[in-house]
Design a protein around this motif. Structure first.
Motif, PDB file in Angstrom:
ATOM      1  N   GLY A 169       0.663  -1.063  -0.052  1.00 62.83           N
ATOM      2  CA  GLY A 169       0.139   0.229   0.055  1.00 62.83           C
ATOM      3  C   GLY A 169       0.748   1.001  -0.171  1.00 62.83           C
ATOM      4  N   ARG A 170       2.166   1.071  -0.045  1.00 64.62           N
ATOM      5  CA  ARG A 170       3.054   2.390   0.042  1.00 64.62           C
ATOM      6  C   ARG A 170       2.881   3.091  -1.156  1.00 64.62           C
ATOM      7  N   ARG A 171       2.499   4.372  -1.049  1.00 64.52           N
ATOM      8  CA  ARG A 171       2.210   5.482  -2.011  1.00 64.52           C
ATOM      9  C   ARG A 171       1.153   5.082  -3.130  1.00 64.52           C
ATOM     10  N   PHE A 172       0.144   4.479  -2.736  1.00 68.13           N
ATOM     11  CA  PHE A 172      -0.975   3.962  -3.269  1.00 68.13           C
ATOM     12  C   PHE A 172      -2.078   4.978  -3.434  1.00 68.13           C
ATOM     13  N   ASP A 173      -1.690   6.089  -4.352  1.00 68.05           N
ATOM     14  CA  ASP A 173      -2.461   6.993  -4.427  1.00 68.05           C
ATOM     15  C   ASP A 173      -2.513   7.595  -5.607  1.00 68.05           C
ATOM     16  N   ILE A 174      -3.569   8.636  -5.965  1.00 68.41           N
ATOM     17  CA  ILE A 174      -4.040   9.187  -7.285  1.00 68.41           C
ATOM     18  C   ILE A 174      -2.370   9.809  -7.845  1.00 68.41           C
ATOM     19  N   MET A 175      -1.953  10.635  -6.906  1.00 70.30           N
ATOM     20  CA  MET A 175      -0.840  11.372  -7.443  1.00 70.30           C
ATOM     21  C   MET A 175       0.504  10.831  -7.654  1.00 70.30           C
ATOM     22  N   PHE A 176       0.656   9.160  -7.071  1.00 72.10           N
ATOM     23  CA  PHE A 176       1.639   8.582  -7.392  1.00 72.10           C
ATOM     24  C   PHE A 176       1.401   7.715  -8.540  1.00 72.10           C
ATOM     25  N   LEU A 177       0.299   7.158  -8.650  1.00 76.04           N
ATOM     26  CA  LEU A 177      -0.019   6.261  -9.669  1.00 76.04           C
ATOM     27  C   LEU A 177      -0.241   6.875 -11.054  1.00 76.04           C
ATOM     28  N   LEU A 178      -1.142   7.855 -11.301  1.00 73.53           N
ATOM     29  CA  LEU A 178      -1.092   8.697 -12.187  1.00 73.53           C
ATOM     30  C   LEU A 178      -1.600   7.952 -13.526  1.00 73.53           C
ATOM     31  N   GLY A 179      -2.593   7.201 -13.279  1.00 76.92           N
ATOM     32  CA  GLY A 179      -3.018   6.309 -14.204  1.00 76.92           C
ATOM     33  C   GLY A 179      -4.079   6.987 -15.328  1.00 76.92           C
ATOM     34  N   SER A 180      -3.831   6.496 -16.676  1.00 82.15           N
ATOM     35  CA  SER A 180      -4.672   7.173 -17.381  1.00 82.15           C
ATOM     36  C   SER A 180      -6.162   6.979 -17.482  1.00 82.15           C
ATOM     37  N   ALA A 181      -6.459   5.795 -16.840  1.00 91.85           N
ATOM     38  CA  ALA A 181      -8.196   5.852 -16.505  1.00 91.85           C
ATOM     39  C   ALA A 181      -8.694   6.506 -15.347  1.00 91.85           C
ATOM     40  N   MET A 182      -7.758   6.903 -14.296  1.00 85.09           N
ATOM     41  CA  MET A 182      -7.987   7.722 -13.361  1.00 85.09           C
ATOM     42  C   MET A 182      -8.030   9.255 -13.963  1.00 85.09           C
ATOM     43  N   PHE A 183      -7.194   9.554 -14.705  1.00 82.64           N
ATOM     44  CA  PHE A 183      -7.068  10.929 -15.230  1.00 82.64           C
ATOM     45  C   PHE A 183      -8.525  11.133 -16.157  1.00 82.64           C
TER      46      PHE A 183
END
Length: 292
Positions: free
Chosen positions: A76-90
């Protein structure tokens, strides 16, 4: 789907509203699939390092992460939007159904606020209340994690469960109408919480919300998490939006235009540009994000 007049009136009266059935399963599927891929990638890396014994590949999204996390919390380390920066999330940050709801309250010139999170509340089997470290936040106002220069900004919270958020799975509790008191002093002790003696004696409302719905809150609405007594992870997205041009409360982190009638060309459509903004922000020295 825009909010109804009744829903807007309820929001203005109580400081929160729950809008059900905004999204279909198909709307949320790309985000969930993206999270599943990242969980699998991390699990396999930790398995190769000998930190995870079982990959639990046959478990569903609602269960697998908890079983992996139990073996190695590092997943779970750095499991957040600003670290993952996934296309589907964008893409989801700019989802038209979501923005129609946002526009109902903030108007036509909209920016995505940099305060945005993925929440994975683990199942809790202890006899006591689930600790704050397990994504079980204490009583607070979201204004407590914004800078004072944004006091006049309407920064609204849009909280969306990726599984049904019920009393059993650990939904939120909110205090209706208390937003009218404005900002209440917070303290760091206990995990950025309203100073106990200032907490109003208002009966909280259990804010259950099915997958596909949104809990919308004023930045001064006190709310807290409740214990997840189920056997699944209570996944949710915690997003915020504000009027373009208004202070975001996080000037050192990137906001971006998601809808504009006045200047359509200002809308950010490039996910790589979004990643670049976040990476540059995260490379800069950290700045305080809480008022306490």
């Amino acid at each position: 789907m825009s909010l109804t007049r009744e829903q807007v009136a309820d929001f203005q009266t109580y400081g929160y509203v729950i809008a059900e059935d905004v999204f279909t399963d198909a709307d949320l599927a790309p985000v969930i699939a993206e999270l599943e891929r990242e969980i699998d990638r991390r699990a396999r890396a930790l398995h190769a390092e000998g930190k995870i014994a079982s990959l639990h590949e046959d478990e569903p999204f609602e269960r697998r992460y908890a079983l992996l996390h139990r073996q190695c919390p590092d997943i779970g380390r750095r499991f957040d939007i600003m670290f993952l920066l996934g296309s589907a999330m964008f893409d989801f940050l700019r989802n038209d159904k979501l923005l129609d709801v946002v526009e109902s309250l903030l108007g036509r010139e909209l920016s995505c606020n940099p305060i945005q999170h993925i929440r994975a509340k683990m199942p809790w089997t202890g006899d006591d209340e689930q600790p704050a470290g397990y994504e079980n936040v204490p009583w607070h106002q979201d204004a407590a994690v914004t800078s004072k220069d944004s006091e006049a900004s309407e920064i609204l919270t849009f909280w969306m469960p990726l599984v049904d958020a019920t009393a059993e799975t650990g939904c939120m509790e909110v205090m209706p109408e208390v937003f009218k008191l404005g900002y209440l002093e917070h303290q760091a002790e206990g995990g950025t919480t309203i100073v106990p003696k200032l907490l109003p004696g208002v009966k909280p409302v259990t804010a259950e919300c099915r997958k596909g719905g949104i809990v919308i809150m004023n930045k001064y609405t006190p709310h807290r998490g409740t214990t997840n007594r189920s056997n699944i992870v209570r996944w949710s997205l915690d997003l915020r939006y504000h009027k373009t041009g208004a202070p975001s409360g996080r000037s050192h982190q990137p906001s971006f235009v998601v809808r504009s009638r006045a200047n359509p060309d200002s809308v950010l459509k490039d996910d790589e540009a979004w990643r670049k903004m976040w990476r540059e922000a995260l490379d800069r020295p950290a700045q305080p994000i809480h008022r306490v």
